[in-house]
Scaffold this motif. Sequence first.
Motif, PDB file in Angstrom:
ATOM      1  N   PHE A   1     -11.989  -2.137  10.115  1.00 33.87           N
ATOM      2  CA  PHE A   1     -10.925  -2.800  10.859  1.00 33.87           C
ATOM      3  C   PHE A   1      -9.619  -2.771  10.085  1.00 33.87           C
ATOM      4  CE2 PHE A   1     -13.038  -4.544  14.470  1.00 33.87           C
ATOM      5  CZ  PHE A   1     -14.315  -4.901  14.070  1.00 33.87           C
ATOM      6  N   CYS A   2      -8.565  -2.584  10.833  1.00 34.60           N
ATOM      7  CA  CYS A   2      -7.212  -2.757  10.342  1.00 34.60           C
ATOM      8  C   CYS A   2      -6.703  -4.059  10.963  1.00 34.60           C
ATOM      9  CB  CYS A   2      -6.377  -1.559  10.800  1.00 34.60           C
ATOM     10  SG  CYS A   2      -4.610  -1.744  10.737  1.00 34.60           S
ATOM     11  N   ALA A   3      -5.974  -4.861  10.191  1.00 35.82           N
ATOM     12  CA  ALA A   3      -5.417  -6.102  10.717  1.00 35.82           C
ATOM     13  C   ALA A   3      -4.003  -6.270  10.182  1.00 35.82           C
ATOM     14  CB  ALA A   3      -6.279  -7.298  10.315  1.00 35.82           C
ATOM     15  N   VAL A   4      -3.111  -6.744  11.038  1.00 36.75           N
ATOM     16  CA  VAL A   4      -1.709  -6.852  10.646  1.00 36.75           C
ATOM     17  C   VAL A   4      -1.153  -8.226  10.989  1.00 36.75           C
ATOM     18  CG1 VAL A   4      -1.355  -4.385  11.053  1.00 36.75           C
ATOM     19  CG2 VAL A   4      -0.774  -6.022  12.848  1.00 36.75           C
TER      20      VAL A   4
ATOM     21  N   GLN B   1      -1.183 -15.611  11.746  1.00 29.77           N
ATOM     22  CA  GLN B   1      -2.499 -15.023  11.905  1.00 29.77           C
ATOM     23  C   GLN B   1      -2.436 -13.507  11.858  1.00 29.77           C
ATOM     24  OE1 GLN B   1      -0.866 -16.735  14.253  1.00 29.77           O
ATOM     25  NE2 GLN B   1      -1.175 -15.883  16.305  1.00 29.77           N
ATOM     26  N   LEU B   2      -3.585 -12.913  11.550  1.00 31.61           N
ATOM     27  CA  LEU B   2      -3.746 -11.473  11.612  1.00 31.61           C
ATOM     28  C   LEU B   2      -4.179 -11.066  13.007  1.00 31.61           C
ATOM     29  CD1 LEU B   2      -5.706 -10.844   8.273  1.00 31.61           C
ATOM     30  CD2 LEU B   2      -3.292 -10.375   8.732  1.00 31.61           C
ATOM     31  N   THR B   3      -3.663  -9.926  13.452  1.00 30.64           N
ATOM     32  CA  THR B   3      -4.112  -9.308  14.693  1.00 30.64           C
ATOM     33  C   THR B   3      -4.914  -8.062  14.320  1.00 30.64           C
ATOM     34  OG1 THR B   3      -2.193 -10.099  15.930  1.00 30.64           O
ATOM     35  CG2 THR B   3      -3.423  -8.251  16.872  1.00 30.64           C
ATOM     36  N   PHE B   4      -6.132  -8.013  14.817  1.00 30.54           N
ATOM     37  CA  PHE B   4      -7.043  -6.932  14.457  1.00 30.54           C
ATOM     38  C   PHE B   4      -7.030  -5.827  15.499  1.00 30.54           C
ATOM     39  CE2 PHE B   4      -9.825  -8.378  10.949  1.00 30.54           C
ATOM     40  CZ  PHE B   4      -9.332  -9.665  10.785  1.00 30.54           C
TER      41      PHE B   4
ATOM     42  N   ASN C   1       4.441  -7.371   7.912  1.00 32.13           N
ATOM     43  CA  ASN C   1       4.582  -7.617   6.480  1.00 32.13           C
ATOM     44  C   ASN C   1       3.244  -7.942   5.826  1.00 32.13           C
ATOM     45  OD1 ASN C   1       4.208 -10.192   7.423  1.00 32.13           O
ATOM     46  ND2 ASN C   1       6.237 -10.929   6.894  1.00 32.13           N
ATOM     47  N   ASN C   2       2.180  -7.769   6.561  1.00 35.66           N
ATOM     48  CA  ASN C   2       0.830  -7.891   6.008  1.00 35.66           C
ATOM     49  C   ASN C   2      -0.039  -6.892   6.748  1.00 35.66           C
ATOM     50  OD1 ASN C   2      -1.809  -8.568   5.289  1.00 35.66           O
ATOM     51  ND2 ASN C   2      -1.545 -10.765   5.535  1.00 35.66           N
ATOM     52  N   LEU C   3      -0.748  -6.072   5.998  1.00 35.80           N
ATOM     53  CA  LEU C   3      -1.711  -5.165   6.592  1.00 35.80           C
ATOM     54  C   LEU C   3      -2.931  -5.140   5.679  1.00 35.80           C
ATOM     55  CD1 LEU C   3      -1.134  -1.816   8.384  1.00 35.80           C
ATOM     56  CD2 LEU C   3      -3.008  -2.040   6.735  1.00 35.80           C
ATOM     57  N   GLN C   4      -4.075  -5.383   6.260  1.00 34.22           N
ATOM     58  CA  GLN C   4      -5.312  -5.390   5.494  1.00 34.22           C
ATOM     59  C   GLN C   4      -6.330  -4.472   6.163  1.00 34.22           C
ATOM     60  OE1 GLN C   4      -4.866 -10.150   4.654  1.00 34.22           O
ATOM     61  NE2 GLN C   4      -6.809  -9.255   4.037  1.00 34.22           N
ATOM     62  N   TRP C   5      -7.100  -3.775   5.356  1.00 35.04           N
ATOM     63  CA  TRP C   5      -8.236  -2.983   5.820  1.00 35.04           C
ATOM     64  C   TRP C   5      -9.515  -3.706   5.408  1.00 35.04           C
ATOM     65  CZ3 TRP C   5      -8.485   1.193   8.941  1.00 35.04           C
ATOM     66  CH2 TRP C   5      -7.336   1.967   9.125  1.00 35.04           C
ATOM     67  N   PHE C   6     -10.464  -3.742   6.350  1.00 38.37           N
ATOM     68  CA  PHE C   6     -11.743  -4.386   6.115  1.00 38.37           C
ATOM     69  C   PHE C   6     -12.873  -3.422   6.476  1.00 38.37           C
ATOM     70  CE2 PHE C   6     -10.255  -8.758   5.638  1.00 38.37           C
ATOM     71  CZ  PHE C   6      -9.073  -8.772   6.346  1.00 38.37           C
TER      72      PHE C   6
ATOM     73  N   TYR D   1      -5.238  -4.742   0.648  1.00 39.43           N
ATOM     74  CA  TYR D   1      -4.060  -5.455   1.154  1.00 39.43           C
ATOM     75  C   TYR D   1      -2.912  -4.500   0.913  1.00 39.43           C
ATOM     76  CZ  TYR D   1      -0.100  -8.688   1.195  1.00 39.43           C
ATOM     77  OH  TYR D   1       1.095  -9.297   1.451  1.00 39.43           O
ATOM     78  N   ILE D   2      -2.361  -3.915   1.983  1.00 40.17           N
ATOM     79  CA  ILE D   2      -1.437  -2.811   1.795  1.00 40.17           C
ATOM     80  C   ILE D   2      -0.352  -2.792   2.872  1.00 40.17           C
ATOM     81  CG2 ILE D   2      -3.043  -1.199   2.950  1.00 40.17           C
ATOM     82  CD1 ILE D   2      -1.960   0.947   0.903  1.00 40.17           C
TER      83      ILE D   2
END
Lengths: 115, 111
Positions: free
Chosen positions: B86-89, B98-101, B30-35, B48-49
């Motif tokens: 990086f993608c993190a979820v 926490q996010l897992t990268f 329910n959270n996905l971020q690209w860095f 944040y997608i």
Amino acid sequence: GAGVSQTPSNKVTEKGKYVELRCDPISGHTALYWYRQSLGQGPEFLIYFQGTGAADDSGLPNDRFFAVRPEGSVSTLKIQRTERGDSAVYLCASSLGQTSYERQYFGPGTRLTVT
Amino acid sequence: GIQVEQSPPDLILQEGANSTLRCNFSDSVNNLQWFHQNPWGQLINLFYIPSGTKQNGRLSATTVATERYSLLYISSSQTTDSGVYFCAVRISSGSARQLTFGSGTQLTVLP
């Protein structure tokens, strides 16, 4: 509109010494996270604070690592008896603290080198 | 725990080319971020997608949550796009926040 800030930006210490790394979250963010990034890898979770309390410290690698957030804002990550394997970039992130799925904002990191 | 796989691990492009980076994940999120991590180590928020499609200039991202993947598109690449992406979820179930990268995609854009 300051973002997450971390100090120092670089820290070189000798094996066996004690170090403290500081994180200033975005104003108003109640959730704060510490991550560690080793060379060539993605960041890995260490600890999560909601307010003053550590809500999840399952990522701390051993009891040499400890973190505090006494007033619910600034946090300090403390590493005792440093080892060469602790060398990494330590990243801090913060979020509003309202939902479990909200966006996390990352600081610039502290590069720790243990010689 | 959740597995996050990014591909390709390395990508070399000529300036002006387009590219697609992929992120696969093994569980509902329910959270996905690209860095973008620039050569100085700074981790820059791109998107944040957790679902849907977003665009920001030359970058766009699409997440298909039901099929457990996300794509990052870079068009008309520039040398300043170089760095690690990086993608993190964050997993949907449970209380962990926490996010897992993923392990990242190293992008090099040549002039």
